[in-house]
Design a protein around this motif. Structure first.
Motif, PDB file in Angstrom:
ATOM      1  N   ARG A   1       0.830  -1.218   0.000  1.00  0.00           N
ATOM      2  CA  ARG A   1       0.000   0.000   0.000  1.00  0.00           C
ATOM      3  C   ARG A   1       0.856   1.256   0.000  1.00  0.00           C
ATOM      4  NH1 ARG A   1      -3.381  -3.629   2.829  1.00  0.00           N
ATOM      5  NH2 ARG A   1      -2.300  -3.353   4.812  1.00  0.00           N
ATOM      6  N   ARG A   2       2.029   1.183   0.599  1.00  0.00           N
ATOM      7  CA  ARG A   2       2.903   2.344   0.653  1.00  0.00           C
ATOM      8  C   ARG A   2       3.794   2.420  -0.585  1.00  0.00           C
ATOM      9  NH1 ARG A   2       4.954   5.706   5.011  1.00  0.00           N
ATOM     10  NH2 ARG A   2       3.294   4.829   6.278  1.00  0.00           N
ATOM     11  N   ILE A   3       4.394   1.301  -0.958  1.00  0.00           N
ATOM     12  CA  ILE A   3       5.394   1.292  -2.028  1.00  0.00           C
ATOM     13  C   ILE A   3       4.790   1.641  -3.377  1.00  0.00           C
ATOM     14  CG2 ILE A   3       6.933  -0.245  -3.321  1.00  0.00           C
ATOM     15  CD1 ILE A   3       7.358  -1.729  -0.591  1.00  0.00           C
ATOM     16  N   TYR A   4       3.560   1.161  -3.647  1.00  0.00           N
ATOM     17  CA  TYR A   4       2.961   1.350  -4.960  1.00  0.00           C
ATOM     18  C   TYR A   4       1.881   2.434  -4.963  1.00  0.00           C
ATOM     19  CZ  TYR A   4       5.373  -3.059  -5.704  1.00  0.00           C
ATOM     20  OH  TYR A   4       6.336  -4.033  -5.780  1.00  0.00           O
ATOM     21  N   ALA A   5       1.819   3.226  -3.892  1.00  0.00           N
ATOM     22  CA  ALA A   5       0.801   4.277  -3.817  1.00  0.00           C
ATOM     23  C   ALA A   5       1.107   5.395  -4.801  1.00  0.00           C
ATOM     24  CB  ALA A   5       0.730   4.842  -2.404  1.00  0.00           C
ATOM     25  N   ARG A   6       0.055   6.038  -5.271  1.00  0.00           N
ATOM     26  CA  ARG A   6       0.227   7.204  -6.137  1.00  0.00           C
ATOM     27  C   ARG A   6       0.535   8.423  -5.273  1.00  0.00           C
ATOM     28  NH1 ARG A   6      -1.746   6.640 -11.230  1.00  0.00           N
ATOM     29  NH2 ARG A   6      -2.037   8.872 -11.418  1.00  0.00           N
ATOM     30  N   PRO A   7       1.389   9.347  -5.754  1.00  0.00           N
ATOM     31  CA  PRO A   7       1.667  10.566  -4.988  1.00  0.00           C
ATOM     32  C   PRO A   7       0.392  11.372  -4.757  1.00  0.00           C
ATOM     33  CG  PRO A   7       3.214  10.313  -6.811  1.00  0.00           C
ATOM     34  CD  PRO A   7       2.133   9.296  -7.010  1.00  0.00           C
ATOM     35  N   PRO A   8       0.283  12.063  -3.616  1.00  0.00           N
ATOM     36  CA  PRO A   8      -0.923  12.860  -3.357  1.00  0.00           C
ATOM     37  C   PRO A   8      -1.092  13.971  -4.382  1.00  0.00           C
ATOM     38  CG  PRO A   8       0.806  13.351  -1.755  1.00  0.00           C
ATOM     39  CD  PRO A   8       1.276  12.165  -2.541  1.00  0.00           C
ATOM     40  N   ALA A   9      -2.328  14.253  -4.724  1.00  0.00           N
ATOM     41  CA  ALA A   9      -2.618  15.309  -5.702  1.00  0.00           C
ATOM     42  C   ALA A   9      -2.345  16.680  -5.112  1.00  0.00           C
ATOM     43  CB  ALA A   9      -4.071  15.204  -6.150  1.00  0.00           C
ATOM     44  N   ALA A  10      -1.849  17.590  -5.960  1.00  0.00           N
ATOM     45  CA  ALA A  10      -1.621  18.963  -5.519  1.00  0.00           C
ATOM     46  C   ALA A  10      -2.946  19.702  -5.419  1.00  0.00           C
ATOM     47  CB  ALA A  10      -0.683  19.676  -6.495  1.00  0.00           C
ATOM     48  N   GLY A  11      -2.981  20.725  -4.575  1.00  0.00           N
ATOM     49  CA  GLY A  11      -4.148  21.581  -4.479  1.00  0.00           C
ATOM     50  C   GLY A  11      -5.170  21.160  -3.453  1.00  0.00           C
ATOM     51  N   GLU A  12      -5.015  19.969  -2.843  1.00  0.00           N
ATOM     52  CA  GLU A  12      -5.954  19.529  -1.824  1.00  0.00           C
ATOM     53  C   GLU A  12      -5.590  20.142  -0.475  1.00  0.00           C
ATOM     54  OE1 GLU A  12      -5.962  15.303  -1.782  1.00  0.00           O
ATOM     55  OE2 GLU A  12      -6.784  15.110  -3.808  1.00  0.00           O
ATOM     56  N   GLU A  13      -6.603  20.471   0.314  1.00  0.00           N
ATOM     57  CA  GLU A  13      -6.373  21.003   1.649  1.00  0.00           C
ATOM     58  C   GLU A  13      -5.751  19.901   2.505  1.00  0.00           C
ATOM     59  OE1 GLU A  13      -6.223  23.659   4.775  1.00  0.00           O
ATOM     60  OE2 GLU A  13      -6.767  24.039   2.682  1.00  0.00           O
ATOM     61  N   PRO A  14      -4.544  20.109   3.026  1.00  0.00           N
ATOM     62  CA  PRO A  14      -3.906  19.026   3.779  1.00  0.00           C
ATOM     63  C   PRO A  14      -4.589  18.771   5.114  1.00  0.00           C
ATOM     64  CG  PRO A  14      -2.565  21.018   3.863  1.00  0.00           C
ATOM     65  CD  PRO A  14      -3.670  21.298   2.891  1.00  0.00           C
ATOM     66  N   ALA A  15      -4.772  17.516   5.434  1.00  0.00           N
ATOM     67  CA  ALA A  15      -5.263  17.106   6.741  1.00  0.00           C
ATOM     68  C   ALA A  15      -4.169  16.288   7.399  1.00  0.00           C
ATOM     69  CB  ALA A  15      -6.545  16.286   6.598  1.00  0.00           C
ATOM     70  N   TRP A  16      -4.110  16.362   8.730  1.00  0.00           N
ATOM     71  CA  TRP A  16      -3.002  15.767   9.460  1.00  0.00           C
ATOM     72  C   TRP A  16      -3.494  14.766  10.492  1.00  0.00           C
ATOM     73  CZ3 TRP A  16       1.413  16.853   7.181  1.00  0.00           C
ATOM     74  CH2 TRP A  16       1.533  18.044   6.470  1.00  0.00           C
ATOM     75  N   LEU A  17      -2.653  13.781  10.741  1.00  0.00           N
ATOM     76  CA  LEU A  17      -2.877  12.792  11.783  1.00  0.00           C
ATOM     77  C   LEU A  17      -1.861  13.064  12.890  1.00  0.00           C
ATOM     78  CD1 LEU A  17      -4.414  10.137  12.542  1.00  0.00           C
ATOM     79  CD2 LEU A  17      -2.476   8.901  11.538  1.00  0.00           C
ATOM     80  N   LEU A  18      -2.353  13.289  14.103  1.00  0.00           N
ATOM     81  CA  LEU A  18      -1.491  13.557  15.250  1.00  0.00           C
ATOM     82  C   LEU A  18      -1.505  12.357  16.178  1.00  0.00           C
ATOM     83  CD1 LEU A  18      -2.606  17.216  15.991  1.00  0.00           C
ATOM     84  CD2 LEU A  18      -0.465  16.503  14.951  1.00  0.00           C
TER      85      LEU A  18
END
Length: 269
Positions: A85-102
């Motif tokens: 899931r990590r190695i073959y994931a597509r890069p995140p799209a630009a322009g999306e409002e970033p959300a964070w996990l704390l």
């Protein structure tokens, strides 16, 4: 630039790319042949397999021809599936409002070894540090983080939160504090230095033989599979304009498309 591939790492990479699709355990003789194609000698294969067996990653079993072989443990299969899931994931799209996990955690002093395990596991998942005891990652890491902490029996010590960065520094400046972007960029550039010329040779030359495709894909994957953990898919708009991660992801993606299936013909599993 010389590249160092340890025998143990290459064996794990081999099972991730090809070995787990085999019909049954992989014979030791096949492992020696296939790792030999990537420059690993037979004694190193045998000793590394023994270490992976002691760690519970590989299980001894008879191969289809009755010879000694090794298959994956259930835990190893889970680790490889998490890695997919990590190695073959597509890069995140630009322009999306970033959300964070704390993530924050509290561990009793008598269990301080679990404190070290939590810190190292969050770092390996790609979390950055906001402050002592407060870790941050892109929100898309939530499912993987829950699964990893659950598998390790650590969820009772951790609190997870999801949200937005509201200030006071600009988020791009904060990201540059939370992660060592200089080090991450260097890792992407090293991958490109080593493997972009390989891709160019296939783009301009003849189609690869199965053995060449297998060798070059195994070496590229062995280098690449660490990068999506060091660089967990940070929002593109928050990274430098010349960020090399875009190019390294594209190079790996094309190498995967060109070489993986062709290389499977060399494994004969």
């Amino acid at each position: 630039m010389a590249e160092q591939h340890t025998p143990r790492s290459l064996i794990v990479t081999f099972y991730g790319a090809y070995g787990r699709t085999a019909e049954g355990p992989v014979a030791v003789s096949a492992l020696i042949r296939l790792l030999g194609a990537a420059g690993v000698d037979a004694p190193s294969v045998r000793s590394s397999v023994s270490r992976l067996k002691r760690r519970g990653f590989l299980l001894p079993a008879r191969a289809a021809d009755g010879s000694a072989g090794y298959g994956l443990s259930e835990e190893a299969r889970e680790l490889l599936e998490d890695g997919d899931r990590r190695i073959y994931a597509r890069p995140p799209a630009a322009g999306e409002e970033p959300a964070w996990l704390l993530a924050t955690f509290t561990v009793p002093e008598q269990e301080r070894h679990k404190r070290h395990l939590l810190r190292s596991r969050l770092a390996r998942l790609g979390f950055g540090t906001v402050a002592p005891g407060l870790w941050i990652g892109p929100a898309h890491l939530e499912d993987e983080t829950r699964h990893t902490l659950g598998r390790l029996g650590l969820t009772s010590y951790v609190e997870l939160f999801r949200g937005s960065h509201l200030g006071f520094a600009p988020t791009a400046e904060a990201v540059a504090r939370w992660w060592d972007l200089t080090s991450l960029a260097k890792q992407h550039e090293e991958f490109l230095d080593l493997h972009e010329p390989v891709l160019r040779s296939y783009q301009s030359g003849p189609a690869p033989t199965p053995e060449a495709a297998y060798r070059d894909y195994l070496l590229a994957l062995d280098t690449w599979r660490r990068l999506p953990y060091a660089d967990p898919g940070l929002p593109r708009d928050l990274l430098p304009s010349d960020w090399p991660g875009d190019r390294s992801a594209a190079v790996f993606g094309e190498l995967h498309a060109r070489l993986r299936d062709v290389g499977a013909g060399f494994t004969d599993l």
